[in-house]
Structures are given as C-alpha cells and as structure tokens.
Design a protein around this motif. Sequence first.
Motif, PDB file in Angstrom:
ATOM      1  N   ASP A 173      10.611  60.957 -26.114  1.00 39.19           N
ATOM      2  CA  ASP A 173      10.667  60.502 -27.504  1.00 39.19           C
ATOM      3  C   ASP A 173      10.755  58.973 -27.603  1.00 39.19           C
ATOM      4  OD1 ASP A 173      10.560  60.989 -30.241  1.00 39.19           O
ATOM      5  OD2 ASP A 173      12.750  61.013 -30.435  1.00 39.19           O
ATOM      6  N   LEU A 174       9.868  58.305 -26.867  1.00 43.59           N
ATOM      7  CA  LEU A 174       9.853  56.846 -26.846  1.00 43.59           C
ATOM      8  C   LEU A 174       8.881  56.300 -27.881  1.00 43.59           C
ATOM      9  CD1 LEU A 174       9.754  56.274 -22.982  1.00 43.59           C
ATOM     10  CD2 LEU A 174      11.752  56.145 -24.497  1.00 43.59           C
ATOM     11  N   ASP A 175       9.276  55.234 -28.542  1.00 40.33           N
ATOM     12  CA  ASP A 175       8.418  54.534 -29.486  1.00 40.33           C
ATOM     13  C   ASP A 175       7.704  53.421 -28.723  1.00 40.33           C
ATOM     14  OD1 ASP A 175       7.175  53.129 -31.506  1.00 40.33           O
ATOM     15  OD2 ASP A 175       9.042  52.454 -32.454  1.00 40.33           O
ATOM     16  N   LEU A 176       6.437  53.629 -28.400  1.00 35.17           N
ATOM     17  CA  LEU A 176       5.698  52.659 -27.594  1.00 35.17           C
ATOM     18  C   LEU A 176       5.306  51.422 -28.389  1.00 35.17           C
ATOM     19  CD1 LEU A 176       3.519  55.041 -25.409  1.00 35.17           C
ATOM     20  CD2 LEU A 176       5.777  54.074 -24.948  1.00 35.17           C
ATOM     21  N   ALA A 177       5.505  51.448 -29.715  1.00 34.50           N
ATOM     22  CA  ALA A 177       5.260  50.253 -30.523  1.00 34.50           C
ATOM     23  C   ALA A 177       6.437  49.282 -30.429  1.00 34.50           C
ATOM     24  CB  ALA A 177       5.011  50.636 -31.979  1.00 34.50           C
ATOM     25  N   SER A 178       7.542  49.730 -29.850  1.00 35.85           N
ATOM     26  CA  SER A 178       8.677  48.831 -29.632  1.00 35.85           C
ATOM     27  C   SER A 178       8.654  48.371 -28.182  1.00 35.85           C
ATOM     28  CB  SER A 178      10.009  49.532 -29.939  1.00 35.85           C
ATOM     29  OG  SER A 178      10.408  50.351 -28.858  1.00 35.85           O
ATOM     30  N   ARG A 179       9.018  47.121 -27.969  1.00 35.06           N
ATOM     31  CA  ARG A 179       9.014  46.574 -26.610  1.00 35.06           C
ATOM     32  C   ARG A 179       9.963  47.367 -25.706  1.00 35.06           C
ATOM     33  NH1 ARG A 179       6.937  42.498 -23.919  1.00 35.06           N
ATOM     34  NH2 ARG A 179       6.118  41.333 -25.673  1.00 35.06           N
ATOM     35  N   ASP A 180      11.122  47.775 -26.228  1.00 35.86           N
ATOM     36  CA  ASP A 180      12.075  48.533 -25.412  1.00 35.86           C
ATOM     37  C   ASP A 180      11.507  49.896 -25.030  1.00 35.86           C
ATOM     38  OD1 ASP A 180      13.913  46.476 -25.467  1.00 35.86           O
ATOM     39  OD2 ASP A 180      15.120  47.353 -27.076  1.00 35.86           O
ATOM     40  N   GLY A 181      10.929  50.597 -25.984  1.00 39.18           N
ATOM     41  CA  GLY A 181      10.344  51.908 -25.696  1.00 39.18           C
ATOM     42  C   GLY A 181       9.203  51.794 -24.699  1.00 39.18           C
ATOM     43  N   PHE A 182       8.376  50.783 -24.873  1.00 39.00           N
ATOM     44  CA  PHE A 182       7.263  50.558 -23.961  1.00 39.00           C
ATOM     45  C   PHE A 182       7.788  50.256 -22.557  1.00 39.00           C
ATOM     46  CE2 PHE A 182       3.904  47.977 -21.988  1.00 39.00           C
ATOM     47  CZ  PHE A 182       2.803  48.787 -22.198  1.00 39.00           C
TER      48      PHE A 182
END
Length: 193
Positions: A42-51
């Motif tokens: 459930d990572l948000d790849l649009a955020s630097r942390d998630g990416f």
Amino acid sequence: MTVDLVAPDEAMWASWLESRDEWGGPQADQPGSALGVAQRLDLDLASRDGFGQWVQELLAQPEAVPGPDVVPATNWWIVRDGRYLGAIQLRHSLNEFLADVGGHIGYGVRPSERRKGLASAALREVLAYAGDPVGLSRVLITCDETNAGSRKAIEGCGGLLDSVRPADQLSRNLGHSGDTLRYWVETGVSRVS
C-alpha cells in the motif's frame, strides 16, 4: 541499440513518474516493473518516501524467501542518458502462478520509447544473467498474442512457442487482451546435475 540496465534507484523518481504518466497513470499496468510489490505494501509511489520504500523492496527481492506468492527476483530499470525507459524483472524460480501465466521474465517499455529495440537489448542481457550467475538453462517468457513487439523481441532472442494459454479473467486482470503465448528460451547455460 545501446541500453543500460541499472538497479532501481530512488534518484530516478521524477523520470519514473513521467513514464508512469505515459503508461496511463497510477492504475495502469506496467509489465515487469514489480508494481505488485507497491500495491501489496500500500505504497504511494507519487510520494518520495513511498517510492523510496518501493525501491528498497525491489533491491531486496533477490534474497526473498520463496513462498506461494513470492519468488526471488532481480529487477533492473532500462535507462538511457539517465532517463527511465522501462523495467525488466527476472524471477529466479516459478511458482504456480508464474508457471501458468507470468513466466520467468517480465518487461515493459514506456510508450514513447517502443519500437527502438530496447526490449530486445534488455532481454538479451537478462537471458545471459539468467544463465550465469542464476543457473537457469531455459526460461519461460509470456506475452499477449496481440503484442507484436513483444513477440518479435522474444522470438528474436530464440524463443520457441510452447503453448497458447486461452484468455480468462486472470490473464485479463494482468492486462492481456487476448490469449497468452508461452515461449521457452534457452539461456546458453547447461545445468550439470
């Protein structure tokens, strides 16, 4: 065609996002990119942390403990002049799902970079790696019957059509619009038992 295969790198975030937009946005399928890892976590790849977390997970995949839904895999990004062009993944073994429809190798090239030989060049490099050091004498590679470019790349690397898997809900969920072509490709390495 010169292509660089590099390990996933957080520094390529902006270029990767541009590619994702070309594919059709966050919900678009990108074969070979291991987006399932990000979805599972459930990572948000649009955020630097998630990416960044996703990249770290991709880098750890060769050491993954095999299970029903996980096999060890090596991920590369296809890059030219520091620009992300696509991805290719080598799965070191097959589970039931991969033996049925996914195969050992998955890859995808961003739409603006297709028909330039990138997939063929990347596939040749990964086939060599599959043989040595991974030790696979042959690999299963699948593609949608309607994907003429992928068929050409696989066949150009010595792929021999083994069978055709009829389309069903599982294959459609993976982005296949037609039947799935199943190819075996020799890596040039013979296994010694």
